[in-house]
Enzyme design. Structure first.
Site, PDB file in Angstrom:
ATOM      1  N   ARG A   1       0.811  -1.217   0.000  1.00 16.94           N
ATOM      2  CA  ARG A   1       0.000   0.000   0.000  1.00 16.94           C
ATOM      3  C   ARG A   1       0.846   1.270   0.000  1.00 16.94           C
ATOM      4  O   ARG A   1       0.313   2.377  -0.055  1.00 16.94           O
ATOM      5  CB  ARG A   1      -0.919   0.025   1.234  1.00 16.94           C
ATOM      6  CG  ARG A   1      -1.850  -1.159   1.338  1.00 16.94           C
ATOM      7  CD  ARG A   1      -2.476  -1.234   2.728  1.00 16.94           C
ATOM      8  NE  ARG A   1      -3.336  -0.101   2.997  1.00 16.94           N
ATOM      9  CZ  ARG A   1      -4.669  -0.157   2.967  1.00 16.94           C
ATOM     10  NH1 ARG A   1      -5.284  -1.297   2.675  1.00 16.94           N
ATOM     11  NH2 ARG A   1      -5.397   0.899   3.221  1.00 16.94           N
TER      12      ARG A   1
ATOM     13  N   PHE B   1     -19.886  -3.900   0.219  1.00  9.63           N
ATOM     14  CA  PHE B   1     -21.046  -4.421   0.936  1.00  9.63           C
ATOM     15  C   PHE B   1     -22.345  -4.114   0.181  1.00  9.63           C
ATOM     16  O   PHE B   1     -23.221  -4.966   0.042  1.00  9.63           O
ATOM     17  CB  PHE B   1     -21.113  -3.827   2.344  1.00  9.63           C
ATOM     18  CG  PHE B   1     -20.163  -4.466   3.327  1.00  9.63           C
ATOM     19  CD1 PHE B   1     -19.393  -5.557   2.967  1.00  9.63           C
ATOM     20  CD2 PHE B   1     -20.046  -3.973   4.621  1.00  9.63           C
ATOM     21  CE1 PHE B   1     -18.519  -6.150   3.878  1.00  9.63           C
ATOM     22  CE2 PHE B   1     -19.180  -4.560   5.534  1.00  9.63           C
ATOM     23  CZ  PHE B   1     -18.419  -5.642   5.167  1.00  9.63           C
TER      24      PHE B   1
ATOM     25  N   TYR C   1       0.556   4.353  -2.411  1.00  4.31           N
ATOM     26  CA  TYR C   1      -0.472   5.343  -2.096  1.00  4.31           C
ATOM     27  C   TYR C   1      -0.157   6.086  -0.807  1.00  4.31           C
ATOM     28  O   TYR C   1      -0.152   7.319  -0.775  1.00  4.31           O
ATOM     29  CB  TYR C   1      -1.827   4.647  -1.995  1.00  4.31           C
ATOM     30  CG  TYR C   1      -2.986   5.577  -1.763  1.00  4.31           C
ATOM     31  CD1 TYR C   1      -3.383   6.475  -2.753  1.00  4.31           C
ATOM     32  CD2 TYR C   1      -3.704   5.552  -0.572  1.00  4.31           C
ATOM     33  CE1 TYR C   1      -4.457   7.331  -2.551  1.00  4.31           C
ATOM     34  CE2 TYR C   1      -4.784   6.394  -0.366  1.00  4.31           C
ATOM     35  CZ  TYR C   1      -5.157   7.287  -1.348  1.00  4.31           C
ATOM     36  OH  TYR C   1      -6.223   8.133  -1.144  1.00  4.31           O
TER      37      TYR C   1
ATOM     38  N   GLY D   1       3.114   7.905  -1.193  1.00  2.00           N
ATOM     39  CA  GLY D   1       2.919   8.884  -2.257  1.00  2.00           C
ATOM     40  C   GLY D   1       2.208  10.123  -1.753  1.00  2.00           C
ATOM     41  O   GLY D   1       2.588  11.252  -2.077  1.00  2.00           O
TER      42      GLY D   1
END
Length: 427
Positions: free
Chosen positions: A246, A295, A249, A252
């Site tokens: 991750r 969901f 991101y 970054g």
């Protein structure tokens, strides 16, 4: 001979002109046409005098307030008249219209990533208040359908462009939202993600410096990583894995914040930084890997709701309209930030699944799966700073906002023609 011929021609022309003039005079005098012309001029002059805004105000001043002040020796009456004069001046013209010089000037605003989920809602608000908006988007996660209702509006412009490449524009404000924000999208091409965060932010900061524009960076709560402090305040530096799946991101966005502050301190660029927490609402990408959209889509399709890990990890969910309000207040304010923009209402994943069940399908099943790598265990913003300095806090509760998102997802998943049938089958 030639000279005498010229004299004769001039005399004939003069006589012809006189004949035409006499004809015109006789025509005007015949049947009282001259009288009608003079009456028409008088009526037009009177109408212009009576209905001219400046004359109306002048008549009001001379005939009402000032005459009262001259004729009355009462100080209270004079005070009332003076206040009425001030009222007329503040109105600027008959009917209470705002003078042109006092009307709000529409700003030229660029929104990078403006065809995306949050960006398109921001564009709607900016357009509604009369700004001239330029959307810059490469449509990796954004969609033209999100902004196509503005097509044909002279204040709207859409440019297909990747912010990794420079762009030259003349603007007043820059909302920099361009970057894939869901794990599915930013993990798809991690190198591209970090280039968007670093090179893209550099390009837009450079544009802000060149044209003197104010720059707002949409950072993320992911800069806190898997936090050791709960709830998270803006002064917390975070707990981020710099080499994880991750980090393209997380790191970054942390680098983007660094660049923004360096341009602010070193080049006097007006900078604003927002750290956005989980946001939901209409126009979210379906199946983008974020828990709310997952969901909702699964419940609509009669699939099990997939909960990763034990379901006890927490998130905070804000409706997109609340976020847009916070971004605009931050841009218009005088504070750099960073500011946490999120809903401090905290839900576990199991609690969220139950709310989705209540909203869509009480019989929806829950399925547990192994947790993903570097998934934060807790996420809750401390928004004290935003409350005090921006006067902002979220207004829409999860149970209020979720049905609006469900309606949008139902239309996109099943199509308009099946919406009624689907609604009846799930009730």
């Amino acid at each position: 001979m030639g000279y005498r011929r010229d004299e004769m021609e001039q005399a004939e022309a003069h006589q012809a002109y006189n004949r035409k003039a006499m004809k015109a005079i006789r025509y005007m005098l015949r049947e009282q046409r001259l009288v009608f012309v003079l009456v028409g001029i008088a009526i037009a002059t009177l109408a212009f005098t009576l209905f001219s805004p400046s004359s109306s105000i002048r008549i009001q001043y001379n005939s009402d307030p000032l005459s009262e002040m001259r004729s009355s020796s009462s100080s209270s009456l004079a005070q009332q008249s003076r206040s009425r004069i001030e009222e007329y001046i503040s109105m600027g013209s008959v009917g209470g219209r705002i003078p042109l010089g006092l009307k709000r000037k529409g700003l030229r605003v660029v929104v990078t990533g403006g065809a995306g989920f949050v960006g398109s809602h921001l564009v709607d608000r900016l357009m509604a208040r009369g700004d001239k908006v330029i959307v810059v988007d490469n449509f990796f996660t954004g969609s033209k359908e999100n902004v196509m209702h503005h097509f044909g509006n002279p204040n709207f412009e859409l440019i297909r462009h990747d912010v990794v490449e420079p762009i030259l524009l003349e603007v007043d404000h820059i909302y920099h939202l361009a970057c894939p924000a869901s794990p599915v999208h930013y993990k798809f091409n991690p190198v591209k993600t970090i280039k968007t965060n670093v090179v893209g932010t550099l390009n837009m900061l450079g544009l802000a410096k060149r044209v003197g524009a104010r720059f707002l960076l949409t950072s993320t709560s992911e800069v806190y990583g898997d936090p050791l402090q709960h709830p998270q305040v803006e002064t917390y530096w975070g707990n981020v894995n710099p080499i994880g799946v991750r980090s393209c991101y997380d790191e970054g966005k942390r680098t983007a914040e660094t660049l923004a502050m360096d341009y602010h301190r070193g080049a006097n660029v007006e900078v604003r930084i927002a750290r956005i927490f989980n946001t939901y609402g209409p126009r979210m990408c379906i199946d983008d890997g974020r828990v709310v959209s997952n969901f909702v889509a699964q419940a609509l399709r009669k699939e099990p709701l997939t909960v990763y890990g034990d379901g006890k990890q927490t998130r905070s969910f804000q409706f997109v309209s609340d976020l847009v309000e916070g971004l605009m207040r931050l841009m218009e304010g005088e504070h750099v930030g960073p500011f946490n923009l999120g809903n401090p209402g905290e839900f576990t994943m199991l609690e969220l699944a139950k709310v989705v069940q209540e909203t869509i399908d009480p019989n929806a099943k829950i399925e547990f799966r192994p947790n993903t790598e570097d998934d934060p265990h807790k996420r809750k913003p401390d928004i004290t700073k935003a409350k005090e300095l921006l006067g902002w806090e979220p207004k829409v509760a999860l149970r209020q906002g979720l049905p609006l998102m469900v309606k949008d997802f139902r239309q996109r998943v099943f199509g308009d023609q099946n919406q009624e049938a689907t609604s009846s089958s799930t009730e």
